[in-house]
Write an enzyme that holds these catalytic residues in place. Structure first.
Site, mmCIF file in Angstrom:
data_model
loop_
_atom_site.group_PDB
_atom_site.id
_atom_site.type_symbol
_atom_site.label_atom_id
_atom_site.label_comp_id
_atom_site.label_asym_id
_atom_site.label_seq_id
_atom_site.Cartn_x
_atom_site.Cartn_y
_atom_site.Cartn_z
ATOM 1 N N HIS A 1 55.153 50.687 -2.176
ATOM 2 C CA HIS A 1 54.199 50.427 -0.990
ATOM 3 C C HIS A 1 52.873 51.325 -1.189
ATOM 4 C CE1 HIS A 1 57.449 48.920 1.054
ATOM 5 N NE2 HIS A 1 58.308 49.958 0.803
ATOM 6 N N SER B 1 51.984 47.135 -4.873
ATOM 7 C CA SER B 1 52.795 47.494 -3.938
ATOM 8 C C SER B 1 54.205 46.666 -4.095
ATOM 9 C CB SER B 1 52.266 47.029 -2.576
ATOM 10 O OG SER B 1 52.535 47.619 -1.495
ATOM 11 N N SER C 1 52.354 45.845 2.859
ATOM 12 C CA SER C 1 52.597 47.229 3.260
ATOM 13 C C SER C 1 51.580 48.103 2.496
ATOM 14 C CB SER C 1 53.861 47.800 2.412
ATOM 15 O OG SER C 1 53.902 47.647 1.057
ATOM 16 N N ASP D 1 60.809 50.212 -6.246
ATOM 17 C CA ASP D 1 61.155 50.463 -4.881
ATOM 18 C C ASP D 1 61.678 49.034 -4.534
ATOM 19 O OD1 ASP D 1 61.383 50.606 -2.184
ATOM 20 O OD2 ASP D 1 59.591 51.587 -1.707
ATOM 21 N N GLU E 1 63.927 54.035 -5.960
ATOM 22 C CA GLU E 1 63.430 54.681 -4.474
ATOM 23 C C GLU E 1 64.397 54.195 -3.574
ATOM 24 O OE1 GLU E 1 60.969 56.655 -3.698
ATOM 25 O OE2 GLU E 1 60.911 56.577 -1.609
ATOM 26 N N ASN F 1 67.405 57.193 -4.449
ATOM 27 C CA ASN F 1 67.710 57.102 -3.080
ATOM 28 C C ASN F 1 68.779 58.003 -2.725
ATOM 29 O OD1 ASN F 1 67.480 55.386 -0.610
ATOM 30 N ND2 ASN F 1 69.854 55.199 -0.893
ATOM 31 N N LYS G 1 66.217 62.643 -0.130
ATOM 32 C CA LYS G 1 65.743 61.434 -0.060
ATOM 33 C C LYS G 1 66.449 60.465 1.202
ATOM 34 C CE LYS G 1 64.315 57.252 -0.503
ATOM 35 N NZ LYS G 1 64.449 55.976 0.424
ATOM 36 N N ASP H 1 64.101 60.627 4.339
ATOM 37 C CA ASP H 1 63.152 59.508 4.348
ATOM 38 C C ASP H 1 63.866 58.579 5.132
ATOM 39 O OD1 ASP H 1 62.462 56.848 3.389
ATOM 40 O OD2 ASP H 1 61.433 57.722 1.817
ATOM 41 N N ASN H 2 65.057 57.977 4.675
ATOM 42 C CA ASN H 2 65.882 56.765 5.318
ATOM 43 C C ASN H 2 65.949 57.386 7.019
ATOM 44 O OD1 ASN H 2 66.014 56.544 2.669
ATOM 45 N ND2 ASN H 2 67.787 55.349 2.678
ATOM 46 N N CYS I 1 62.262 57.094 9.360
ATOM 47 C CA CYS I 1 62.542 55.615 10.298
ATOM 48 C C CYS I 1 62.263 56.111 11.725
ATOM 49 C CB CYS I 1 63.526 54.923 9.830
ATOM 50 S SG CYS I 1 63.676 53.949 8.248
ATOM 51 N N HIS J 1 64.898 46.517 3.760
ATOM 52 C CA HIS J 1 64.027 46.176 2.457
ATOM 53 C C HIS J 1 63.389 44.922 2.405
ATOM 54 C CE1 HIS J 1 61.754 47.579 -1.235
ATOM 55 N NE2 HIS J 1 62.142 46.278 -1.547
ATOM 56 N N HIS K 1 56.360 55.720 6.718
ATOM 57 C CA HIS K 1 56.701 57.170 6.781
ATOM 58 C C HIS K 1 55.460 58.128 6.778
ATOM 59 C CE1 HIS K 1 60.484 55.500 6.955
ATOM 60 N NE2 HIS K 1 60.894 55.764 5.980
ATOM 61 N N SER L 1 60.903 62.672 -0.910
ATOM 62 C CA SER L 1 61.177 61.460 -1.545
ATOM 63 C C SER L 1 60.293 61.503 -3.047
ATOM 64 C CB SER L 1 60.823 60.230 -0.863
ATOM 65 O OG SER L 1 61.352 60.071 0.386
ATOM 66 N N GLN M 1 61.064 61.692 -7.040
ATOM 67 C CA GLN M 1 60.688 60.666 -8.080
ATOM 68 C C GLN M 1 60.136 61.324 -9.214
ATOM 69 O OE1 GLN M 1 60.950 57.501 -8.688
ATOM 70 N NE2 GLN M 1 61.221 56.331 -6.897
HETATM 71 P P1 NAI Z 1 72.946 51.822 4.382
HETATM 72 O O1 NAI Z 1 74.000 51.631 3.400
HETATM 73 O O2 NAI Z 1 73.205 53.738 4.680
HETATM 74 O O3 NAI Z 1 73.228 51.401 5.950
HETATM 75 C C1 NAI Z 1 73.300 50.041 5.987
HETATM 76 C C2 NAI Z 1 74.377 49.955 7.025
HETATM 77 O O4 NAI Z 1 74.484 48.561 7.547
HETATM 78 C C3 NAI Z 1 75.749 50.084 6.566
HETATM 79 O O5 NAI Z 1 76.251 51.350 7.398
HETATM 80 C C4 NAI Z 1 76.696 48.979 6.630
HETATM 81 O O6 NAI Z 1 77.992 49.079 6.933
HETATM 82 C C5 NAI Z 1 75.848 48.215 7.790
HETATM 83 N N1 NAI Z 1 75.797 46.715 7.752
HETATM 84 C C6 NAI Z 1 76.159 45.837 6.683
HETATM 85 N N2 NAI Z 1 76.358 44.859 6.969
HETATM 86 C C7 NAI Z 1 76.192 44.762 8.297
HETATM 87 C C8 NAI Z 1 76.214 43.501 9.507
HETATM 88 N N3 NAI Z 1 76.400 42.268 9.142
HETATM 89 N N4 NAI Z 1 76.223 44.011 10.658
HETATM 90 C C9 NAI Z 1 75.982 45.238 11.137
HETATM 91 N N5 NAI Z 1 75.908 46.162 10.254
HETATM 92 C C10 NAI Z 1 76.031 45.869 8.929
HETATM 93 O O7 NAI Z 1 71.544 51.610 3.757
HETATM 94 P P2 NAI Z 1 70.207 52.498 4.382
HETATM 95 O O8 NAI Z 1 69.788 53.446 3.444
HETATM 96 O O9 NAI Z 1 70.289 52.722 5.958
HETATM 97 O O10 NAI Z 1 69.295 51.337 4.217
HETATM 98 C C11 NAI Z 1 69.235 50.163 4.884
HETATM 99 C C12 NAI Z 1 68.012 49.556 4.404
HETATM 100 O O11 NAI Z 1 66.886 49.778 4.612
HETATM 101 C C13 NAI Z 1 67.909 48.917 2.709
HETATM 102 O O12 NAI Z 1 67.580 47.738 2.467
HETATM 103 C C14 NAI Z 1 66.803 50.114 2.302
HETATM 104 O O13 NAI Z 1 66.417 49.797 1.094
HETATM 105 C C15 NAI Z 1 65.814 49.936 3.572
HETATM 106 N N6 NAI Z 1 65.255 50.987 3.607
HETATM 107 C C16 NAI Z 1 64.095 50.868 4.502
HETATM 108 C C17 NAI Z 1 63.095 51.719 4.622
HETATM 109 C C18 NAI Z 1 61.966 51.597 5.320
HETATM 110 O O14 NAI Z 1 60.812 52.626 5.549
HETATM 111 N N7 NAI Z 1 61.450 50.327 5.837
HETATM 112 C C19 NAI Z 1 63.522 53.429 4.145
HETATM 113 C C20 NAI Z 1 64.509 53.486 3.568
HETATM 114 C C21 NAI Z 1 65.298 52.477 3.328
#
Ligand code: NAI
Length: 477
Positions: free
Chosen positions: A53, A76, A81, A138, A200, A225, A230, A234-235, A239, A345, A398, A406, A410
């Site tokens: 991003h 990006s 983003s 990322d 990332e 990650n 991180k 960050d997560n 968020c 993501h 963020h 984070s 990196q």
């Molecule tokens: P995580 O693996 O810690 O959490 C995902 C959760 O979703 C898990 O607990 C899992 O059991 C649950 N899950 C899976 N399938 C499901 C379903 N069908 N129904 C309900 N729950 C379900 O992953 P994390 O780190 O929380 O990341 C989640 C997503 O967010 C990833 O795609 C990551 O790349 C992205 N992300 C986005 C950020 C942003 O700024 N927008 C920042 C960091 C991560």
């Protein structure tokens, strides 16, 4: 010296530079890394292609990599983003002007089409006179493009866009198809130059472990990650800040009193649930994992299925990193003006294709990245960022302080892979805990944190060194 780039508007550079200057103060880890390595320049010779991003915070990362000796080209990792003023400032550079840009080649603007997005990714990988030797990724799109391209070339198979299972992958295959016709060794030539990738996010890390399991990974990877500093920051805290920011900027709806559903209670889900609870929403969580479901319950949230609450809740946010979470049929059953967004993501958590194909549905643009979808019966829902991550599409992602954690990971990961290739055979690694603790330590002073020091006797009693690491690798924080 002239260089290639493509951004929205270089005249935004001055505004971008002012925000970068403020961000630098909020990114003590990156600035300390510049102070520590600015003279020795461990990244001299590194040609880093970055796909992350293109925000103000990322600008500080890019200029840190340059301060450490690297050459950099950037895109990006999402079509919505980019902050155009940050992209302009990076191209112009701290010492250039819009008429005489002297910074870093960036190929990114807010609101790219899919075709433009993949064109940008390819441009950043097209290194003048050679190839990149490092990737900073990322979500894994740059890594995927190199791997897919090399895979088709090695098999001598022409990439066929009609075999794609999504619009996005069709665009990738169209690009690879053109590459194959023009230069059938392009990606097999680039891939061996790459010493490694630092990834990332959770979703990109999943892709890397899968490729490694299948024996397909072509170069070593550091999973940034899963540094504690991180994903547990960050997560979660990132968020907690940027989810509500995105919803507010998009809709300005009062969140207090509303019923909000957070789908997924991992690191991102935990931050999102807290974010909405902080605004007074009544938060409901959905989970598939009994451990995370129990955590949510003990944190005080109702845990339900989407089916239970789809018709009564006001706000829905997907955070799973999984796909097909909110389907068109769910959206058709939601309350009038329910808000639907994703912070995971990729955009496949929400079935946007199914929504668009719903008979009689009408899409009304309220403003860019905010759309009302009106169903045939007259009721409508509001979808944010067309199902793409709303905290970066509707807001600015963020804030600097958390991204400093984070991005310091990196930078350290880039130094590790670039300077110690012998220590990292092809595989996926996390940074050692002493470096994780170092990143946290770099951020304490700014918050006025006073850390207690172990005595030698206490350290011996709990079996650690006075200087750390303080926890075994199995510890979960
Ligand atoms: P995580 O693996 O810690 O959490 C995902 C959760 O979703 C898990 O607990 C899992 O059991 C649950 N899950 C899976 N399938 C499901 C379903 N069908 N129904 C309900 N729950 C379900 O992953 P994390 O780190 O929380 O990341 C989640 C997503 O967010 C990833 O795609 C990551 O790349 C992205 N992300 C986005 C950020 C942003 O700024 N927008 C920042 C960091 C991560």
């Amino acid at each position: 010296m002239a260089f290639d780039y493509k951004v929205a508007d270089l005249s935004l550079a001055e505004f971008g530079r002012k925000e970068i200057r403020l961000a630098e103060h909020e990114m003590p880890g990156l600035m300390a890394t510049r102070a520590e390595f600015g003279d020795s320049k461990p990244l001299t010779g590194a040609k880093i292609m970055g796909s992350l991003h293109m925000t103000v915070q990322t600008a500080v990362l890019i200029e840190t990599l340059v301060a450490l000796g690297a050459e950099v080209r950037w895109v990006s990792c999402n079509i919505f983003s980019t902050q155009d003023h940050a992209a302009a400032a990076v191209v112009v550079g701290p010492n250039g002007t819009p008429d005489n840009p002297q910074g870093v080649p960036v190929f990114a603007w807010k609101g790219e089409t899919l075709e433009e997005y993949w064109w940008c990714t390819e441009q950043a990988l097209n290194w003048p006179g050679g190839a990149p030797n490092m990737i900073l990724d990322d979500g894994g799109d740059a890594t995927m493009l190199v791997h897919k391209g090399a895979e088709y070339e090695k098999a001598g198979a022409v990439p066929d866009p009609s075999t794609a299972d999504s619009d996005e992958f069709r665009v990738v295959l169209e690009l690879l198809n053109r590459n194959f016709a023009e230069d059938p060794q392009k990606w097999t030539r680039i891939a061996p130059h790459i010493k490694g990738v630092t990834e990332e996010t959770t979703t990109g890390v999943h892709r890397l472990y899968e490729m490694h399991r299948d024996g397909a990974l072509l170069f070593p990877a550091i999973n940034v990650n899963d540094s504690v500093t991180k994903s547990k920051f960050d997560n979660k805290y990132g968020c907690r800040h940027s989810l509500v920011d995105g919803i507010n900027r998009a809709t300005d709806v009062l969140i207090g009193g509303k019923v909000a559903v957070i789908l997924g209670y991992g690191d991102v889900g935990k931050g999102c649930a807290e974010s909405l609870r902080g605004q007074g929403a009544r938060v409901i969580v959905t989970e598939i994992d009994p451990i995370c479901a129990l955590q949510a319950a003990m944190d005080g949230y109702q845990v339900a299925t989407l089916e239970d609450v789809v018709e009564t809740a006001d706000i829905f946010v997907t955070t799973t990193g999984n796909f097909n979470i909110i389907m068109a049929d769910h959206m058709a059953r939601m309350k009038h003006q329910a808000i639907v967004g994703n912070i995971g993501h990729f955009d496949n958590e929400i079935d946007m294709a199914g929504l668009a194909a719903t008979p009689g549905v009408e899409k009304i643009e309220i403003k860019p990245q905010v759309h009302e979808w009106r169903f045939a019966d007259g009721h409508s829902i509001i979808v944010l960022s067309e199902g793409r991550l709303l905290n970066l599409g509707n807001a600015t992602g963020h804030p600097s302080f958390v991204m400093s954690n984070s991005f310091t990971n990196q930078t350290i990961a880039q130094i590790e892979l670039f300077t110690k290739p012998g220590e990292y055979p092809v595989g996926v690694y996390v940074l050692p805990k002493h470096l994780d603790e170092k990143v946290a330590r770099m951020h304490l002073d700014a918050l006025g944190v006073r850390l207690t020091e172990l005595t030698k006797e206490q350290a011996a009693y709990i079996g650690v060194d006075v200087a750390g690491p303080y926890k075994p690798d199995t510890y979960r924080y």
